[in-house]
Design a protein around this motif. Structure first.
Motif, PDB file in Angstrom:
ATOM      1  N   ILE A  29       0.833  -1.204   0.000  1.00  0.00           N
ATOM      2  CA  ILE A  29       0.000   0.000   0.000  1.00  0.00           C
ATOM      3  C   ILE A  29       0.868   1.254   0.000  1.00  0.00           C
ATOM      4  O   ILE A  29       0.618   2.218  -0.739  1.00  0.00           O
ATOM      5  N   ALA A  30       1.911   1.258   0.823  1.00  0.00           N
ATOM      6  CA  ALA A  30       2.792   2.423   0.923  1.00  0.00           C
ATOM      7  C   ALA A  30       3.543   2.673  -0.384  1.00  0.00           C
ATOM      8  O   ALA A  30       3.773   3.824  -0.776  1.00  0.00           O
ATOM      9  N   ALA A  31       3.929   1.600  -1.067  1.00  0.00           N
ATOM     10  CA  ALA A  31       4.636   1.750  -2.344  1.00  0.00           C
ATOM     11  C   ALA A  31       3.738   2.381  -3.406  1.00  0.00           C
ATOM     12  O   ALA A  31       4.197   3.181  -4.230  1.00  0.00           O
ATOM     13  N   LEU A  32       2.451   2.050  -3.381  1.00  0.00           N
ATOM     14  CA  LEU A  32       1.509   2.562  -4.378  1.00  0.00           C
ATOM     15  C   LEU A  32       0.963   3.945  -4.015  1.00  0.00           C
ATOM     16  O   LEU A  32       0.482   4.670  -4.891  1.00  0.00           O
ATOM     17  N   ARG A  82       5.216   7.261   3.528  1.00  0.00           N
ATOM     18  CA  ARG A  82       5.244   5.798   3.403  1.00  0.00           C
ATOM     19  C   ARG A  82       5.484   5.152   4.761  1.00  0.00           C
ATOM     20  O   ARG A  82       4.827   4.165   5.116  1.00  0.00           O
ATOM     21  N   TYR A  83       6.420   5.691   5.521  1.00  0.00           N
ATOM     22  CA  TYR A  83       6.695   5.168   6.856  1.00  0.00           C
ATOM     23  C   TYR A  83       5.449   5.288   7.731  1.00  0.00           C
ATOM     24  O   TYR A  83       5.120   4.371   8.490  1.00  0.00           O
ATOM     25  N   ILE A  85      12.980   6.610   5.138  1.00  0.00           N
ATOM     26  CA  ILE A  85      13.062   8.014   5.541  1.00  0.00           C
ATOM     27  C   ILE A  85      14.421   8.607   5.198  1.00  0.00           C
ATOM     28  O   ILE A  85      14.521   9.713   4.655  1.00  0.00           O
ATOM     29  N   ALA A  86      15.488   7.882   5.495  1.00  0.00           N
ATOM     30  CA  ALA A  86      16.846   8.402   5.320  1.00  0.00           C
ATOM     31  C   ALA A  86      17.180   8.672   3.853  1.00  0.00           C
ATOM     32  O   ALA A  86      17.951   9.602   3.557  1.00  0.00           O
ATOM     33  N   ALA A 102      -5.008  13.264   4.413  1.00  0.00           N
ATOM     34  CA  ALA A 102      -5.331  12.068   3.631  1.00  0.00           C
ATOM     35  C   ALA A 102      -4.577  10.856   4.181  1.00  0.00           C
ATOM     36  O   ALA A 102      -5.153   9.772   4.356  1.00  0.00           O
ATOM     37  N   THR A 103      -3.297  11.039   4.463  1.00  0.00           N
ATOM     38  CA  THR A 103      -2.501   9.951   5.038  1.00  0.00           C
ATOM     39  C   THR A 103      -3.040   9.544   6.405  1.00  0.00           C
ATOM     40  O   THR A 103      -3.093   8.354   6.738  1.00  0.00           O
ATOM     41  N   THR A 104      -3.442  10.527   7.199  1.00  0.00           N
ATOM     42  CA  THR A 104      -4.020  10.241   8.515  1.00  0.00           C
ATOM     43  C   THR A 104      -5.299   9.424   8.388  1.00  0.00           C
ATOM     44  O   THR A 104      -5.522   8.473   9.150  1.00  0.00           O
TER      45      THR A 104
END
Length: 327
Positions: free
Chosen positions: A102-105, A121-122, A168-169, A247-249
């Motif tokens: 899901i995070a990748a998309l 994504r994290y 993140i890094a 939206a992410t929330t």
């Protein structure tokens, strides 16, 4: 009207029992939110500075959280519990794998700048299982559920500070190069030690157990204060953030738990093995998001904003999830 056991030997009315549970959840979330406010105020009043924030973050990640994990795994061995542990761990790895997809998309669905992608994504992959998950799960499922939560959190401890930190890094000023060492951290070591104690039914001496428990109990307040102090460095308008953060929330707090719940229910899971993954997935954005963004020079503003907004809204969404689950 049905009655059910309150967990302390008293039969209570079902409606009254649900009200007590929801109020307990709301109270726990409000406590954590007010701790964030304390950290925010301390930063604004210059009681805490950047050096203090860094030291507190390091203490939580390297000492208090590992202590909490070891204490949570203090259970006598049984074959039934071992089998349930394996099922819990398997479910956790599957759900984290789904979250990575899901995070990748996600950036293809919601426009994000390059600087924002890693943090968002994290935030979608890792919920606040370490800092908020333990007190909330204890509130809604009881202290016995903390053993299963410690097992469920193994992938989090294994991935959050390695692949998650790399996400993140790679968008920050201080890149992280993955190696086997990045997968070993105090939380992973604490989980391994605690699980070995479980396998051998090793009971810690009372004094050592009490020391570890008291140290572990400091995890939630310290981590929330760190989040608040990081927010205290930001202009208030920046804390409120952009629509992408909301939206992410929304996805973090409601969409992902709903999908996980539907998938587990459709697969035939019920009881703890259905409720625990949904509750954990419904937690707000991991506090580590802010801490890691700060460490690697990434988008700490977005990270702290996501933690703040999701923690604020979870005051409503976590009780809502508890009601839907009927716990």
């Amino acid at each position: 009207m049905r009655a059910f056991s309150s967990g302390i030997g008293i039969e209570v009315d079902e409606r009254f029992g649900y009200t007590l549970i929801v109020m307990n959840v709301i109270t726990q979330v409000l406590v954590l939110f007010f701790l964030i406010a304390i950290g925010y105020s301390a930063r604004k009043l210059r009681v805490l500075d950047d050096g203090a924030i860094s030291h507190f973050s390091s203490f939580v990640l390297n000492i208090s959280l590992p202590a909490l994990i070891v204490v949570s795994l203090q259970r006598p061995f049984s074959r039934a519990l071992l089998g349930e542990s394996g099922l819990t761990l398997g479910l956790s790895f599957v759900i984290y794998g789904f979250s990575f997809i899901i995070a990748a998309l996600y950036p293809f669905l919601v426009p994000l700048t390059k600087k924002e992608r890693g943090v968002h994504r994290y935030a979608l992959i890792f919920s606040n299982v370490g800092f908020m998950g333990y007190p909330v799960v204890e509130a809604v499922l009881g202290q016995q559920a903390l053993f299963y939560l410690a097992i469920y959190n193994i992938p989090f401890n294994f991935l959050a500070f390695s692949i998650g930190a790399w996400l993140i890094a790679r968008e920050g000023k201080r890149p992280l190069f993955l190696s086997w060492k990045t997968f070993i951290n105090p939380s992973v070591i604490a989980t391994m030690v605690g699980f070995l104690f479980f396998l051998g039914s090793v009971k810690l001496p009372a004094s050592l157990y009490q020391v570890l428990k008291m140290t572990g109990d400091s995890t939630s307040p310290l981590s929330m204060i760190v989040i608040g102090s990081i927010l205290g460095k930001m202009p208030f308008r920046s804390v409120l953030g952009t629509w992408q953060r909301y939206a992410t929330t929304l996805v973090r707090l409601l969409v992902l738990p709903a999908i996980v719940g539907l998938l587990l229910y459709g697969a035939g899971f019920r009881g703890l093995f259905f409720i625990l993954p949904v509750v954990v997935t419904a937690m707000p954005v991991a506090a580590n998001t802010s801490i890691l963004a700060e460490v690697y020079g990434a988008d700490a503003e977005s990270a702290s904003s996501l933690v703040f907004i999701s923690t604020l809204f979870c005051i409503v969404t976590i009780p809502l999830v508890a009601l839907v689950l009927g716990i």
